[in-house]
Design a protein around this motif. Structure first.
Motif, short mmCIF file in Angstrom:
data_model
loop_
_atom_site.label_atom_id
_atom_site.label_comp_id
_atom_site.label_asym_id
_atom_site.label_seq_id
_atom_site.Cartn_x
_atom_site.Cartn_y
_atom_site.Cartn_z
N THR A 154 138.10 8.28 9.57
CA THR A 154 137.49 8.16 10.90
C THR A 154 136.23 7.30 10.78
O THR A 154 135.79 6.96 9.67
CB THR A 154 137.10 9.54 11.44
N THR A 156 133.24 8.22 11.31
CA THR A 156 132.25 9.02 10.58
C THR A 156 132.56 9.03 9.09
O THR A 156 131.67 8.93 8.24
CB THR A 156 132.21 10.45 11.11
N GLY A 157 133.84 9.10 8.75
CA GLY A 157 134.24 9.09 7.35
C GLY A 157 133.84 7.81 6.65
O GLY A 157 133.34 7.83 5.53
N VAL A 181 124.82 9.36 9.94
CA VAL A 181 125.88 9.60 10.92
C VAL A 181 125.34 9.81 12.32
O VAL A 181 125.81 9.20 13.29
CB VAL A 181 126.74 10.81 10.50
N ALA A 191 128.33 20.41 10.99
CA ALA A 191 129.41 19.44 11.16
C ALA A 191 129.59 18.58 9.92
O ALA A 191 130.69 18.11 9.63
CB ALA A 191 129.13 18.56 12.38
N THR A 194 132.27 19.75 7.57
CA THR A 194 133.63 19.46 8.06
C THR A 194 134.03 18.02 7.75
O THR A 194 135.14 17.75 7.30
CB THR A 194 133.72 19.72 9.57
N HIS A 195 133.10 17.09 7.98
CA HIS A 195 133.40 15.68 7.74
C HIS A 195 133.53 15.39 6.25
O HIS A 195 134.36 14.56 5.84
CB HIS A 195 132.32 14.81 8.37
N ALA A 198 136.98 16.47 5.17
CA ALA A 198 137.99 15.49 5.56
C ALA A 198 137.94 14.27 4.64
O ALA A 198 138.98 13.72 4.25
CB ALA A 198 137.79 15.08 7.01
N LEU A 199 136.73 13.84 4.28
CA LEU A 199 136.58 12.70 3.38
C LEU A 199 137.16 13.02 2.01
O LEU A 199 137.86 12.20 1.40
CB LEU A 199 135.11 12.34 3.26
#
Length: 235
Positions: A154, A156-157, A181, A191, A194-195, A198-199
């Motif tokens: 994403t 953000t990623g 970010v 948050a 969470t990111h 995902a990364l």
């Protein structure tokens, strides 16, 4: 800031030296197109100023050679007494970045030169490929790869990956990552965790070895695994 000025008028050249050097420019100069070409081939400059009407090799021809033959990416500003649209088009088509018509204000020249250098630095920074071990990220293309495999993230990623790669293998604090970010408008929830999860799923899960590590109470970092001490380094 280092500048090359190619100008055959001695009075204009003297004025440029007298104005630019006290403002922090290191000025090299040439009075013919071929002399300017030689200096540009031998040295690296932050910005180049070319007069259009030069003996031997004119400014348009010189600009084209700087771009096509020497592959010089430094911004180029052209000086000329000609202000027709056709003259300006010829300058820009040869690879110039800006155009200033004589007579000109030295203060305006200074402002334009600094603006050109800032933009050039911004383009360079944006396009600089970041690499650590098998992990590669191209900020301009927003493309990441590990071991030749494309990694899709994403927005953000990609922001997090860029910050981690730029510092690797040093630790990047949670505060620094959150600033990258969200700036000053940070969410109240965790948050970031969470990111990061995902990364990690994208960067590490499909591969044998983990690169993204949590440093408890501090932040995160990219780090290559320690070599096996039992492995013979001569192999």
């Amino acid at each position: 800031m280092r500048i090359l000025v190619v100008e055959d008028n001695p009075d204009i050249l003297a004025n440029l030296y007298g104005f630019l050097e006290p403002r922090g420019y290191a000025v090299d100069s040439a009075r013919t197109g071929y002399a300017g070409l030689a200096l540009a081939a031998e040295n690296s400059y932050d910005v180049i100023v070319l007069d259009v009407m030069l003996p031997g090799l004119n400014g348009v021809e010189l600009c084209a050679k700087l771009r096509s033959e020497l592959r010089i990416a430094a911004p180029i500003l052209m000086l000329t007494a000609r202000d027709s649209l056709a003259d300006k088009a010829a300058g820009f088509d040869s690879g110039a970045d800006d155009y200033l018509v004589k007579p000109f204000s030295l203060a305006e020249l200074d402002m334009r030169l600094r603006a050109l250098v800032r933009r050039a630095e911004g383009r360079h920074e944006a396009s600089r490929e970041l690499r650590y071990g098998p992990l590669v990220f191209d900020p301009e293309l927003q493309q990441a790869m590990r071991e030749g495999v494309r990694i899709t993230l994403t927005k953000t990623g990609y922001t997090l990956l860029r910050a981690l790669l730029a510092a690797a293998p040093r630790i990047v604090t949670r505060d620094t990552l959150e600033q990258a970010v969200w700036g000053d408008d940070r969410p109240e929830s965790d948050a970031l965790r969470t990111h990061i999860h995902a990364l990690r799923q994208a960067v590490d899960k499909p591969f044998k070895l983990a690169l993204l590590h949590t440093v408890a109470g501090v932040g995160y970092r990219l780090a290559l695994p320690d070599p096996d001490p039992n492995t013979d380094a001569r192999r």
